[in-house]
Design an enzyme around this catalytic site. Sequence first.
Site, PDB file in Angstrom:
ATOM      1  N   GLY A 101       0.816  -1.218   0.000  1.00 14.20           N
ATOM      2  CA  GLY A 101       0.000   0.000   0.000  1.00 14.20           C
ATOM      3  C   GLY A 101       0.844   1.259   0.000  1.00 14.20           C
ATOM      4  CG  ASP A 133      -1.247   8.757   3.692  1.00 19.13           C
ATOM      5  OD1 ASP A 133      -0.636   7.674   3.811  1.00 19.13           O
ATOM      6  OD2 ASP A 133      -1.137   9.691   4.504  1.00 19.13           O
ATOM      7  N   GLY A 134      -0.544   6.092   1.433  1.00 13.49           N
ATOM      8  CA  GLY A 134       0.672   5.656   0.737  1.00 13.49           C
ATOM      9  C   GLY A 134       1.943   6.308   1.242  1.00 13.49           C
ATOM     10  NE  ARG A 191      10.465  -1.892   3.267  1.00 11.56           N
ATOM     11  CZ  ARG A 191       9.413  -2.466   3.826  1.00 11.56           C
ATOM     12  NH1 ARG A 191       9.331  -2.572   5.144  1.00 11.56           N
ATOM     13  NH2 ARG A 191       8.439  -2.960   3.083  1.00 11.56           N
ATOM     14  CG  ASP A 268       0.335  -8.505   6.269  1.00 12.32           C
ATOM     15  OD1 ASP A 268      -0.147  -9.160   7.203  1.00 12.32           O
ATOM     16  OD2 ASP A 268       0.435  -7.267   6.315  1.00 12.32           O
ATOM     17  CG  ASN A 269       3.887  -7.141   8.536  1.00  9.16           C
ATOM     18  OD1 ASN A 269       3.858  -6.665   7.409  1.00  9.16           O
ATOM     19  ND2 ASN A 269       3.284  -6.575   9.561  1.00  9.16           N
TER      20      ASN A 269
HETATM   21  P1  AMP Z   1       1.524  -3.051   8.170  1.00 12.93           P
HETATM   22  O1  AMP Z   1       0.725  -3.532   9.334  1.00 12.93           O
HETATM   23  O2  AMP Z   1       2.226  -1.752   8.390  1.00 12.93           O
HETATM   24  O3  AMP Z   1       2.464  -4.082   7.671  1.00 12.93           O
HETATM   25  O4  AMP Z   1       0.490  -2.717   7.004  1.00 12.93           O
HETATM   26  C1  AMP Z   1      -0.568  -3.566   6.644  1.00 12.93           C
HETATM   27  C2  AMP Z   1      -1.100  -3.170   5.292  1.00 12.93           C
HETATM   28  O5  AMP Z   1      -1.516  -1.802   5.279  1.00 12.93           O
HETATM   29  C3  AMP Z   1      -0.097  -3.301   4.151  1.00 12.93           C
HETATM   30  O6  AMP Z   1      -0.792  -3.730   3.015  1.00 12.93           O
HETATM   31  C4  AMP Z   1       0.407  -1.891   3.988  1.00 12.93           C
HETATM   32  O7  AMP Z   1       0.894  -1.647   2.702  1.00 12.93           O
HETATM   33  C5  AMP Z   1      -0.844  -1.078   4.279  1.00 12.93           C
HETATM   34  N1  AMP Z   1      -0.536   0.267   4.768  1.00 12.93           N
HETATM   35  C6  AMP Z   1      -0.049   0.616   5.986  1.00 12.93           C
HETATM   36  N2  AMP Z   1       0.110   1.946   6.081  1.00 12.93           N
HETATM   37  C7  AMP Z   1      -0.268   2.471   4.894  1.00 12.93           C
HETATM   38  C8  AMP Z   1      -0.337   3.791   4.355  1.00 12.93           C
HETATM   39  N3  AMP Z   1       0.012   4.860   5.061  1.00 12.93           N
HETATM   40  N4  AMP Z   1      -0.765   3.919   3.083  1.00 12.93           N
HETATM   41  C9  AMP Z   1      -1.128   2.862   2.352  1.00 12.93           C
HETATM   42  N5  AMP Z   1      -1.113   1.607   2.803  1.00 12.93           N
HETATM   43  C10 AMP Z   1      -0.681   1.391   4.052  1.00 12.93           C
HETATM   44 MG    MG Z   2       3.415  -4.854   6.334  1.00 10.01          MG
END
Ligand code: AMP
Ligand code: MG
Length: 518
Positions: A101, A133-134, A191, A268-269
């Site tokens: 994302g 927001d990405g 990264r 996913d992590n």
């Molecule tokens: P995470 O728990 O940080 O690994 O994120 C879980 C999911 O949310 C993944 O698909 C990330 O890409 C998405 N994600 C987290 N933060 C954002 C963000 N600010 N904008 C877009 N996608 C996000």
């Molecule tokens: Mg993640």
Amino acid sequence: MKINIKDTFNKELDADKELSNSPRQVYNSFFSFVRPKILSNPKLIHFSEEFANEIGLKEYADSEEFLKIVSGTGVYDGTNPYAMCYAGHQFGNWAGQLGDGRAINLFEIETGGKHWTLQLKGAGPTPYSRNADGFAVLRSSIREHLCSEAMHYLGVPTTRSLSLVLTGDQVLRDVLYNGNPAYEKGAIVCRVAPAFIRFGNFELFAARKDSGNLKKLTDYTIKHFFPEISSEGKEKYLEFYKKVGERTLDMVIDWQRVGFVHGVMNTDNMSILGLTIDFGPYGWLENFDNSWTPNTTDANGRRYRYGNQPDIVFWNLVQLANALYTLIDDLSALQGILDNFSEYFTSKYQKMLQSKLGIEAEYNADFQDTLMRNLESVETDMTIFYRELANLEKTDSSEKALEKVEYAFYNLEEITEPIKNNWLIWFEKYLALLRNETKTDNERKVWMNSLNPKYVLRNYMAQLAIDDADSGNYGLIEEFYVLLQKPYNEQQQYQKWYAKRPDWAREKIGCSMLSCSS
Ligand code: AMP
Ligand code: MG
């Protein structure tokens, strides 16, 4: 800038045919092409000199072109950035499609006989951004940048971080998720890892019953990242699963050794290469506490608490087994591997616990459990305890031994008579064990100090670097970067960072408590 581009993921696997950068479900594809957002005023605030050197980019680090690449403002000639499509289980529940994302893979390179993928985190929205927001904020980017490198130098398998860029733009975040959003500085981390494929990439196709693409992804992963696997058919996939499992278990044993708590071990992590990935609300154990989690989002269930991390790895490996099942179609063979994982983990984990104590003798559950109980009985700094323990001598009395680790206790007044007695009983046994070992005191000390770091990126240290950077000073980032390159060395000049968490950091947001907001 001359880079030896060797793209494979976006060349050998199928791209999403739709090119619009809007949030959506993406089918029959491994990734979507997407361009990073072009920034008007990016600024490089730190880069990992040694790693840049390793991957042949150090000589460019001062250049305009390097800044363009690591800020996403320029795309390297002939390359095609993309966001990956993956799914995952979050906090134990199936979450469906997630995907990159806010991560955009730039390209793959080959240098020094190694293969690397460069990826920007926080470079703008992708089709997988859902309602977010990405972007990424400075505080979480500093934490990811410093910790990735610190983990590497600790000897823990991890994704790396090449650079930290200030975007020049503001990002709106509600840090505590309590209805108080505020603007923060945006940042981008570059990264780097051989690949960023996760358990969730496999789960996505399995959940969609798309066994053709599941097979393609698995074959691709084996071909490039597990070339030692030479069997065919189901044996090949079984061997793959076994290797992924062992790498992942090795990783979590290292986490337990150094006191690292990931905080969000969703599938996913979980890297398919057994690397620590996605540094979000992670933390370092300060006072030893099996139930501790830095992640306030997980404060109730504490699913991802320190003491539970190995069990969660097993849970995640079961999800991966489920995902790979259609390629293998042999439940008892998979079950056999899972059973072997238990043995593999237990024997290595016990060895690790013993070696932290400098003991080669066989694991004794009672002895180790008593140590854990003692460590938890009053606030005891994990890192300092094991480090000071290396100073014991076989001729010490148990009283003397306890005195030698005193620096690890947060409050000496908490050591009441019964607690002191428990410690003395344990030290009596420990010293008896040491006297039976063949290593000399000094040999043991050298060994222990090579496994028990003196310096880790304590939660309050990361916060100090963040507070400084917020006011435009990046000196602490460099200081910690340098310090943490030699975490097992004495480094007397940095002695002040060999210190317990200060009181101000005890309940401070960002120190012992972090949300997923980043
Ligand atoms: P995470 O728990 O940080 O690994 O994120 C879980 C999911 O949310 C993944 O698909 C990330 O890409 C998405 N994600 C987290 N933060 C954002 C963000 N600010 N904008 C877009 N996608 C996000
Ligand atoms: Mg993640």
